[in-house]
Design a protein around this motif. Structure first.
Motif, PDB file in Angstrom:
ATOM      1  N   LYS A 133      -0.713  -8.473   9.998  1.00  0.00           N
ATOM      2  CA  LYS A 133      -0.188  -7.540   8.986  1.00  0.00           C
ATOM      3  C   LYS A 133      -0.037  -8.240   7.638  1.00  0.00           C
ATOM      4  O   LYS A 133      -0.373  -7.679   6.587  1.00  0.00           O
ATOM      5  CB  LYS A 133       1.159  -6.985   9.449  1.00  0.00           C
ATOM      6  N   ARG A 134       0.457  -9.455   7.652  1.00  0.00           N
ATOM      7  CA  ARG A 134       0.630 -10.203   6.403  1.00  0.00           C
ATOM      8  C   ARG A 134      -0.721 -10.521   5.776  1.00  0.00           C
ATOM      9  O   ARG A 134      -0.861 -10.524   4.550  1.00  0.00           O
ATOM     10  CB  ARG A 134       1.409 -11.487   6.668  1.00  0.00           C
ATOM     11  N   PHE A 157      -5.001  -7.045   0.456  1.00  0.00           N
ATOM     12  CA  PHE A 157      -4.864  -5.822  -0.329  1.00  0.00           C
ATOM     13  C   PHE A 157      -4.404  -6.142  -1.752  1.00  0.00           C
ATOM     14  O   PHE A 157      -4.924  -5.597  -2.735  1.00  0.00           O
ATOM     15  CB  PHE A 157      -3.870  -4.880   0.358  1.00  0.00           C
ATOM     16  N   GLU A 158      -3.435  -7.044  -1.856  1.00  0.00           N
ATOM     17  CA  GLU A 158      -2.871  -7.374  -3.169  1.00  0.00           C
ATOM     18  C   GLU A 158      -3.833  -8.202  -4.021  1.00  0.00           C
ATOM     19  O   GLU A 158      -3.771  -8.165  -5.252  1.00  0.00           O
ATOM     20  CB  GLU A 158      -1.554  -8.121  -2.982  1.00  0.00           C
ATOM     21  N   LEU A 184      -3.422  -8.677   6.033  1.00  0.00           N
ATOM     22  CA  LEU A 184      -3.892  -7.421   5.454  1.00  0.00           C
ATOM     23  C   LEU A 184      -3.226  -7.156   4.103  1.00  0.00           C
ATOM     24  O   LEU A 184      -3.894  -6.804   3.114  1.00  0.00           O
ATOM     25  CB  LEU A 184      -3.609  -6.270   6.424  1.00  0.00           C
ATOM     26  N   ILE A 185      -1.932  -7.343   4.031  1.00  0.00           N
ATOM     27  CA  ILE A 185      -1.207  -7.089   2.784  1.00  0.00           C
ATOM     28  C   ILE A 185      -1.649  -8.068   1.695  1.00  0.00           C
ATOM     29  O   ILE A 185      -1.852  -7.682   0.534  1.00  0.00           O
ATOM     30  CB  ILE A 185       0.318  -7.180   3.018  1.00  0.00           C
ATOM     31  N   TYR A 232     -12.176  -6.532   6.462  1.00  0.00           N
ATOM     32  CA  TYR A 232     -11.248  -5.782   5.613  1.00  0.00           C
ATOM     33  C   TYR A 232     -12.032  -4.775   4.793  1.00  0.00           C
ATOM     34  O   TYR A 232     -13.084  -5.108   4.225  1.00  0.00           O
ATOM     35  CB  TYR A 232     -10.510  -6.744   4.683  1.00  0.00           C
ATOM     36  N   ASN A 281     -11.414  -1.366   1.941  1.00  0.00           N
ATOM     37  CA  ASN A 281     -10.541  -0.487   1.168  1.00  0.00           C
ATOM     38  C   ASN A 281     -11.374   0.172   0.070  1.00  0.00           C
ATOM     39  O   ASN A 281     -11.720  -0.464  -0.927  1.00  0.00           O
ATOM     40  CB  ASN A 281      -9.382  -1.264   0.551  1.00  0.00           C
ATOM     41  N   ILE A 284      -5.637  -2.504  12.160  1.00  0.00           N
ATOM     42  CA  ILE A 284      -4.345  -2.189  11.565  1.00  0.00           C
ATOM     43  C   ILE A 284      -4.587  -1.632  10.166  1.00  0.00           C
ATOM     44  O   ILE A 284      -5.619  -1.907   9.539  1.00  0.00           O
ATOM     45  CB  ILE A 284      -3.407  -3.415  11.499  1.00  0.00           C
ATOM     46  N   SER A 285      -3.625  -0.869   9.656  1.00  0.00           N
ATOM     47  CA  SER A 285      -3.792  -0.221   8.360  1.00  0.00           C
ATOM     48  C   SER A 285      -2.618  -0.525   7.444  1.00  0.00           C
ATOM     49  O   SER A 285      -1.493  -0.811   7.890  1.00  0.00           O
ATOM     50  CB  SER A 285      -3.908   1.301   8.545  1.00  0.00           C
ATOM     51  N   TYR A 286      -2.889  -0.430   6.155  1.00  0.00           N
ATOM     52  CA  TYR A 286      -1.842  -0.580   5.129  1.00  0.00           C
ATOM     53  C   TYR A 286      -2.281   0.216   3.912  1.00  0.00           C
ATOM     54  O   TYR A 286      -3.303  -0.085   3.290  1.00  0.00           O
ATOM     55  CB  TYR A 286      -1.642  -2.059   4.777  1.00  0.00           C
ATOM     56  N   LYS A 287      -1.514   1.263   3.602  1.00  0.00           N
ATOM     57  CA  LYS A 287      -1.874   2.161   2.502  1.00  0.00           C
ATOM     58  C   LYS A 287      -3.310   2.667   2.711  1.00  0.00           C
ATOM     59  O   LYS A 287      -3.620   3.222   3.755  1.00  0.00           O
ATOM     60  CB  LYS A 287      -1.676   1.460   1.164  1.00  0.00           C
TER      61      LYS A 287
END
Length: 554
Positions: free
Chosen positions: A39-40, A46-47, A42-43, A70, A72, A20-23
């Motif tokens: 999804k949560r 990311f944060e 991943l977010i 993960y 990025n 899955i991807s986010y930004k």
């Protein structure tokens, strides 16, 4: 800043991994969660990707069983869960500045040419069926240990812990209060299990013991009905009779898969077993075979639905104290120094878990293994300064090596055959609860058993026997009883005689059919159980003999 260290991941597309991807970030993930969704996660990563303490908090609070990767830009977080239920391996090629990450050894063997056998790990493996710590049978490859993750930021890479199983950090409390707490944990875990399956069929390998019966009985108590139970072994074996009685009382459908010497012999020579062993190979333990024949049979005969979720009782017996030897009751431990206590604990541990071949148990070999175990404890702040925590090191070592490498890896059976799975007795609060209770409540599983019997979920605890398994068939038992007095002065000799001449015929699962009876009778190396021969087979595949030495040099 552009990283000089490249991370290359090899994720098999057919074993449950999804992306899955986010930004600008993406997450490869496999497994299931009770308290969140991918999804949560991943977010959240990311944060907090630049904040190592926050990353640890995120990973520590995930309740479920998973592997995740993960990435990025210049940051990577690669993690297993608290029991390493989805193994991840890594190889750091410092010359080429590449860090390889693998989801299973099937990919690893294709992508790298592994030639350097770790001779020390091979010896450990030959004695126990698994390696120590992060070591594998190949010098180049390491296994990411339970509760650990790899963190890369730009050119810097480190391995961090977000969880460490520390059963020496006990919390003294009263038994009545602990029993209430355990009851709540059991009900909450099984309730979470039910919620997570979305009305899909639950399939339980139901034995005559405690753990699988606990799961089945609480599922019944909570009102879930879409349940199948199965048992297996020789015809009319007593464990399956108990299993059938439990399922009947709970009004769950019960299935039986017969094991015969003939069908087990054929099965262990089949291509399916070879394919499974390659799929389940984690470079660090013997592949776990126990449910493979039975679940494959149920699948082929379409006796369980294709969307079933298989739920076994691993590993309630270990975590609740059933594997602790009674030597921990001895008062002599109270008066010894810390080093003497550690020596006693290691002696008990090695005697129990490094005994696949009696003829390899020389003083020199045992001392070498104990040294490696001590070395593996160097990064752990263990203590054994109180009568209530002497078991801590013993349990930690079994947890890290035998449970998480060998027993938990049995989940590969289900996914190899196309099924999802759950491990409710390895959930966070179950681990946390038993990690910290005093020794006296763990010995003989007394707190665990009392809590279950007091509640008698499903009405299957007080009238149906637990683990009462007499030897079958009767003619074997008659012959054994006639000959046993000849060994009155040596239990050890009787055990060896019984292993070589009788167990082949009365072992209810028929796993000794992997070998011929003639070979078993001629066997003089002092094997412990079928795992001895599975370990030998695995080592032979690597060009090693049963003691871990190269065949062309032995």
């Amino acid at each position: 800043m552009k990283t000089n260290l490249k991370i290359r991941t090899y994720i098999s597309g057919n074993v449950g991994w999804s992306k899955i991807s986010y930004k600008s970030a993406f997450l490869w993930i496999k497994g299931y969660f009770y308290n969140t969704d991918p999804k949560r996660i991943l977010i959240a990563l990311f944060e907090k990707q630049n904040n190592l303490p926050e990353i640890k908090k995120i990973l520590n609070t995930l309740d479920g069983h998973y592997g995740l990767i993960y990435q990025n830009k210049g940051i990577a977080i690669i993690s297993v869960d608290k029991i390493s239920s989805i193994p991840i391996y890594y190889l750091h090629d410092k010359a080429e500045k590449i860090f390889y990450v693998y989801s299973n050894s099937l990919n690893s063997s294709k992508k790298t040419k592994l030639k350097r056998i770790n001779s020390l790990s091979a010896l450990d493996f030959s004695m126990s069926g698994y390696t120590i710590g992060s070591e594998t049978l190949f010098s180049e490859v390491k296994l990411l240990e339970p509760g650990k993750f790899i963190y890369q930021k730009n050119s810097k890479l480190k391995i961090e812990s977000f969880f460490l199983y520390e059963p020496w950090n006990i919390i003294i409390d009263e038994k009545p209060k602990l029993k209430i707490e355990l009851k709540e944990i059991i009900l909450r875990n099984i309730s979470n299990l039910i919620d997570s399956v979305n009305n899909r069929p639950i399939v339980i390998p139901l034995s005559a013991g405690i753990d699988s019966r606990l799961i089945a009985s609480v599922i019944k108590f909570l009102g879930y009905k879409n349940v199948y139970c199965f048992s297996y072994g020789s015809k009319d074996n007593s464990e399956s009779k108990v299993s059938k009685s439990v399922a009947k009382k709970l009004n769950f459908k019960w299935l039986f898969v017969e094991h015969t010497i003939a069908n087990q012999k054929d099965f262990f020579m089949s291509s399916l077993v070879a394919d499974y062993e390659q799929y389940a190979d984690n470079f660090s333990s013997v592949p776990y075979h126990q449910d493979l024949f039975s679940v494959n049979y149920l699948k082929k005969k379409k006796l369980i639905p294709a969307n079933s979720i298989i739920v076994n009782g691993n590993s309630g017996d270990f975590i609740s104290g059933n594997h602790l030897p009674n030597t921990f009751l001895e008062k002599m431990y109270d008066k010894k120094t810390g080093s003497e206590k550690l020596e006693n604990v290691l002696n008990a541990y090695v005697e129990k878990h490094y005994s696949l071949w009696q003829n390899l148990k020389s003083k020199k070999t045992i001392n070498e293994i104990k040294k490696r175990l001590i070395d593996s404890l160097e990064t752990v702040d263990y203590v054994c300064d109180h009568p209530e925590n002497l078991h801590g090191i013993y349990e930690f070592l079994e947890f890290r090596d035998r449970q998480c490498k060998y027993v938990v890896n049995g989940q590969r059976i289900y996914e190899f055959l196309g099924y999802d799975w759950r491990l409710p007795l390895w959930n966070n609060d179950f681990i946390d609860f038993f990690e910290n209770i005093p020794l006296r409540f763990k010995l003989n599983q007394n707190l665990y058993k009392e809590t279950i019997l007091d509640n008698d979920w499903g009405g299957v605890w007080k009238q149906i026997p637990i683990n009462k398994i007499p030897v079958r068939p009767y003619w074997i038992n008659l012959l054994r009883n006639a000959l046993k007095p000849l060994f009155f002065f040596s239990k050890k000799k009787w055990y060896a005689f019984d292993q070589r001449y009788f167990l082949y015929w009365y072992h209810s699962k028929r796993f000794y059919a992997f070998k011929s009876y003639k070979d078993i009778m001629k066997e003089k190396r002092g094997f412990r159980n079928p795992v001895s021969f599975f370990a030998e087979k695995y080592l032979n595949h690597l060009g090693l003999n049963y003691s871990g030495k190269r065949i062309d040099q032995s």
